[in-house]
Design a protein around this motif. Sequence first.
Motif, mmCIF file in Angstrom:
data_model
loop_
_atom_site.group_PDB
_atom_site.id
_atom_site.type_symbol
_atom_site.label_atom_id
_atom_site.label_comp_id
_atom_site.label_asym_id
_atom_site.label_seq_id
_atom_site.Cartn_x
_atom_site.Cartn_y
_atom_site.Cartn_z
ATOM 1 N N GLU A 110 -9.902 16.364 -7.113
ATOM 2 C CA GLU A 110 -9.455 17.174 -5.974
ATOM 3 C C GLU A 110 -9.065 16.308 -4.776
ATOM 4 O O GLU A 110 -8.419 16.771 -3.849
ATOM 5 N N TRP A 111 -9.457 15.027 -4.825
ATOM 6 C CA TRP A 111 -9.137 14.098 -3.733
ATOM 7 C C TRP A 111 -7.978 13.162 -4.092
ATOM 8 O O TRP A 111 -7.576 12.332 -3.266
ATOM 9 N N ALA A 112 -7.435 13.261 -5.277
ATOM 10 C CA ALA A 112 -6.403 12.322 -5.737
ATOM 11 C C ALA A 112 -5.181 12.333 -4.821
ATOM 12 O O ALA A 112 -4.605 11.279 -4.526
ATOM 13 N N GLN A 113 -4.776 13.491 -4.354
ATOM 14 C CA GLN A 113 -3.618 13.598 -3.458
ATOM 15 C C GLN A 113 -3.869 12.807 -2.170
ATOM 16 O O GLN A 113 -3.004 12.080 -1.687
ATOM 17 N N TYR A 114 -5.068 12.933 -1.618
ATOM 18 C CA TYR A 114 -5.415 12.237 -0.376
ATOM 19 C C TYR A 114 -5.517 10.725 -0.614
ATOM 20 O O TYR A 114 -5.078 9.936 0.220
ATOM 21 N N ARG A 115 -6.106 10.350 -1.744
ATOM 22 C CA ARG A 115 -6.198 8.925 -2.078
ATOM 23 C C ARG A 115 -4.798 8.340 -2.251
ATOM 24 O O ARG A 115 -4.502 7.258 -1.736
ATOM 25 N N GLY A 116 -3.949 9.065 -2.956
ATOM 26 C CA GLY A 116 -2.576 8.599 -3.145
ATOM 27 C C GLY A 116 -1.842 8.441 -1.829
ATOM 28 O O GLY A 116 -1.141 7.448 -1.603
ATOM 29 N N ARG A 117 -2.010 9.399 -0.941
ATOM 30 C CA ARG A 117 -1.351 9.331 0.372
ATOM 31 C C ARG A 117 -1.897 8.147 1.178
ATOM 32 O O ARG A 117 -1.147 7.412 1.817
ATOM 33 N N ALA A 118 -3.218 7.936 1.147
ATOM 34 C CA ALA A 118 -3.817 6.814 1.884
ATOM 35 C C ALA A 118 -3.308 5.486 1.333
ATOM 36 O O ALA A 118 -2.950 4.578 2.101
ATOM 37 N N PHE A 119 -3.244 5.359 0.009
ATOM 38 C CA PHE A 119 -2.755 4.122 -0.597
ATOM 39 C C PHE A 119 -1.277 3.912 -0.282
ATOM 40 O O PHE A 119 -0.833 2.787 -0.038
ATOM 41 N N LEU A 120 -0.497 5.002 -0.304
ATOM 42 C CA LEU A 120 0.917 4.922 0.030
ATOM 43 C C LEU A 120 1.103 4.423 1.463
ATOM 44 O O LEU A 120 1.914 3.536 1.733
ATOM 45 N N LEU A 121 0.352 5.002 2.389
ATOM 46 C CA LEU A 121 0.476 4.597 3.792
ATOM 47 C C LEU A 121 0.079 3.136 3.984
ATOM 48 O O LEU A 121 0.731 2.400 4.729
ATOM 49 N N ARG A 122 -0.975 2.703 3.299
ATOM 50 C CA ARG A 122 -1.387 1.299 3.394
ATOM 51 C C ARG A 122 -0.285 0.395 2.821
ATOM 52 O O ARG A 122 0.083 -0.609 3.420
ATOM 53 N N GLY A 123 0.246 0.768 1.667
ATOM 54 C CA GLY A 123 1.322 -0.026 1.061
ATOM 55 C C GLY A 123 2.555 -0.081 1.947
ATOM 56 O O GLY A 123 3.180 -1.135 2.097
ATOM 57 N N TYR A 124 2.891 1.038 2.573
ATOM 58 C CA TYR A 124 4.062 1.078 3.450
ATOM 59 C C TYR A 124 3.832 0.223 4.694
ATOM 60 O O TYR A 124 4.732 -0.503 5.134
ATOM 61 N N ALA A 125 2.628 0.278 5.256
ATOM 62 C CA ALA A 125 2.309 -0.559 6.422
ATOM 63 C C ALA A 125 2.415 -2.041 6.061
ATOM 64 O O ALA A 125 2.949 -2.846 6.840
ATOM 65 N N LEU A 126 1.946 -2.392 4.889
ATOM 66 C CA LEU A 126 2.030 -3.790 4.443
ATOM 67 C C LEU A 126 3.482 -4.196 4.198
ATOM 68 O O LEU A 126 3.884 -5.315 4.519
ATOM 69 N N TYR A 127 4.272 -3.284 3.641
ATOM 70 C CA TYR A 127 5.701 -3.545 3.442
ATOM 71 C C TYR A 127 6.383 -3.801 4.788
ATOM 72 O O TYR A 127 7.138 -4.770 4.937
ATOM 73 N N LEU A 128 6.102 -2.944 5.774
ATOM 74 C CA LEU A 128 6.708 -3.118 7.101
ATOM 75 C C LEU A 128 6.238 -4.403 7.772
ATOM 76 O O LEU A 128 6.911 -4.928 8.660
ATOM 77 N N SER A 129 5.083 -4.906 7.345
ATOM 78 C CA SER A 129 4.539 -6.159 7.876
ATOM 79 C C SER A 129 5.004 -7.373 7.065
ATOM 80 O O SER A 129 4.494 -8.479 7.251
ATOM 81 N N ASN A 130 5.946 -7.147 6.136
ATOM 82 C CA ASN A 130 6.494 -8.207 5.268
ATOM 83 C C ASN A 130 5.447 -8.823 4.345
ATOM 84 O O ASN A 130 5.569 -9.981 3.952
ATOM 85 N N ARG A 131 4.452 -8.068 3.981
ATOM 86 C CA ARG A 131 3.426 -8.530 3.036
ATOM 87 C C ARG A 131 3.682 -7.829 1.702
ATOM 88 O O ARG A 131 2.955 -6.928 1.299
ATOM 89 N N TYR A 132 4.728 -8.260 1.037
ATOM 90 C CA TYR A 132 5.269 -7.538 -0.112
ATOM 91 C C TYR A 132 4.340 -7.501 -1.317
ATOM 92 O O TYR A 132 4.236 -6.460 -1.977
ATOM 93 N N SER A 133 3.660 -8.591 -1.630
ATOM 94 C CA SER A 133 2.785 -8.563 -2.816
ATOM 95 C C SER A 133 1.589 -7.641 -2.570
ATOM 96 O O SER A 133 1.180 -6.899 -3.473
ATOM 97 N N ALA A 146 -1.160 9.468 -7.511
ATOM 98 C CA ALA A 146 -0.167 10.551 -7.529
ATOM 99 C C ALA A 146 -0.062 11.162 -8.913
ATOM 100 O O ALA A 146 0.054 12.385 -9.057
ATOM 101 N N ASN A 147 -0.121 10.319 -9.943
ATOM 102 C CA ASN A 147 -0.106 10.831 -11.318
ATOM 103 C C ASN A 147 -1.347 11.651 -11.607
ATOM 104 O O ASN A 147 -1.271 12.708 -12.240
ATOM 105 N N LEU A 148 -2.496 11.165 -11.163
ATOM 106 C CA LEU A 148 -3.747 11.902 -11.349
ATOM 107 C C LEU A 148 -3.698 13.258 -10.637
ATOM 108 O O LEU A 148 -4.164 14.265 -11.168
ATOM 109 N N ALA A 149 -3.084 13.268 -9.455
ATOM 110 C CA ALA A 149 -2.966 14.514 -8.683
ATOM 111 C C ALA A 149 -1.874 15.426 -9.232
ATOM 112 O O ALA A 149 -1.770 16.586 -8.836
ATOM 113 N N ARG A 150 -1.061 14.894 -10.131
ATOM 114 C CA ARG A 150 0.088 15.629 -10.689
ATOM 115 C C ARG A 150 1.006 16.139 -9.571
ATOM 116 O O ARG A 150 1.458 17.294 -9.582
ATOM 117 N N SER A 151 1.238 15.249 -8.599
ATOM 118 C CA SER A 151 2.075 15.598 -7.459
ATOM 119 C C SER A 151 3.427 14.920 -7.605
ATOM 120 O O SER A 151 3.563 13.715 -7.379
#
Length: 192
Positions: A110-133, A146-151
Motif C-alpha cells: 500500500e506504500w509502493a506508490q509513495y516509495r516510488g515517488r520518493a525514489f523518483l524525486l531523489r533520482g531527479y534531484a541527483l540528476y539535476l545535481s549532475n550526479r548521474y550514476s 512503480a511496478n509493485l504499485a502497478r502505477s
Amino acid sequence: MRKTQRRWTRFVVNALLLSLPVLSLAACRSNVDDLLNYEFQSAQSLFRSERYDLALHKAKDGLRRAERARNSMFEWRFRLLKVAVKLGQRKMGQALNLLDSYGEPPAGGEWAQYRGRAFLLRGYALYLSNRYSDAQYWLSRAAEAANLARSASLSAEVELRRGAVIAMGPHPEDARHFFDNVIEASARLHDT
C-alpha cells in the motif's frame, strides 16, 4: 408484553446513545480526510501552475494538519509535494535534505506508490545535481516500486527521467528505448 416492549425500547435507545460517539468520530475522521484531500489538491494545483511559493506554504500547512490528524498517507503526500516544489524551484540541496530528514516511506504494497515517488524525486534531484550514476540507482529503485504499485503513470514518469539520465551518459542513443516507452504509455493513459 408492555414490560418487554419497554425494556426493548430502552435497550435500543441505550444502544443508539452509546453508538453516537463512535459514529461522530467516524464522521469527524471522514471530514478531516476530506479537508486534507482538498488542501492537497489545492497545493498540487498551485505546484502544477508553477506558483511554487504558494504551493509550498499550502503543503506545509497541510502537512501540519495531517500530522495532527495522525494520517500517515497524507503526511507522505504533503512531504513529497514539498520536495517536488523544492525541485521546481531548482533547490536540489534542500530537496535532498528534506528527503533525508523524512527517511523512506514504510515498506508494504500500500506504500509502493509513495516509495516510488520518493525514489523518483531523489533520482531527479541527483540528476539535476549532475550526479548521474546516483540518479540512475534511485530511478531504478523507483521503477521497481512503480511496478509493485502497478502505477502506469508513475512508471511512465520514471521512464522519462531514466531516459534523461541515460541521454547524458556515454551512449545517449540508448535513451531512445526509454522515451519510446514513455510515448506508448502516454498514449495508453491518454496523457499526450
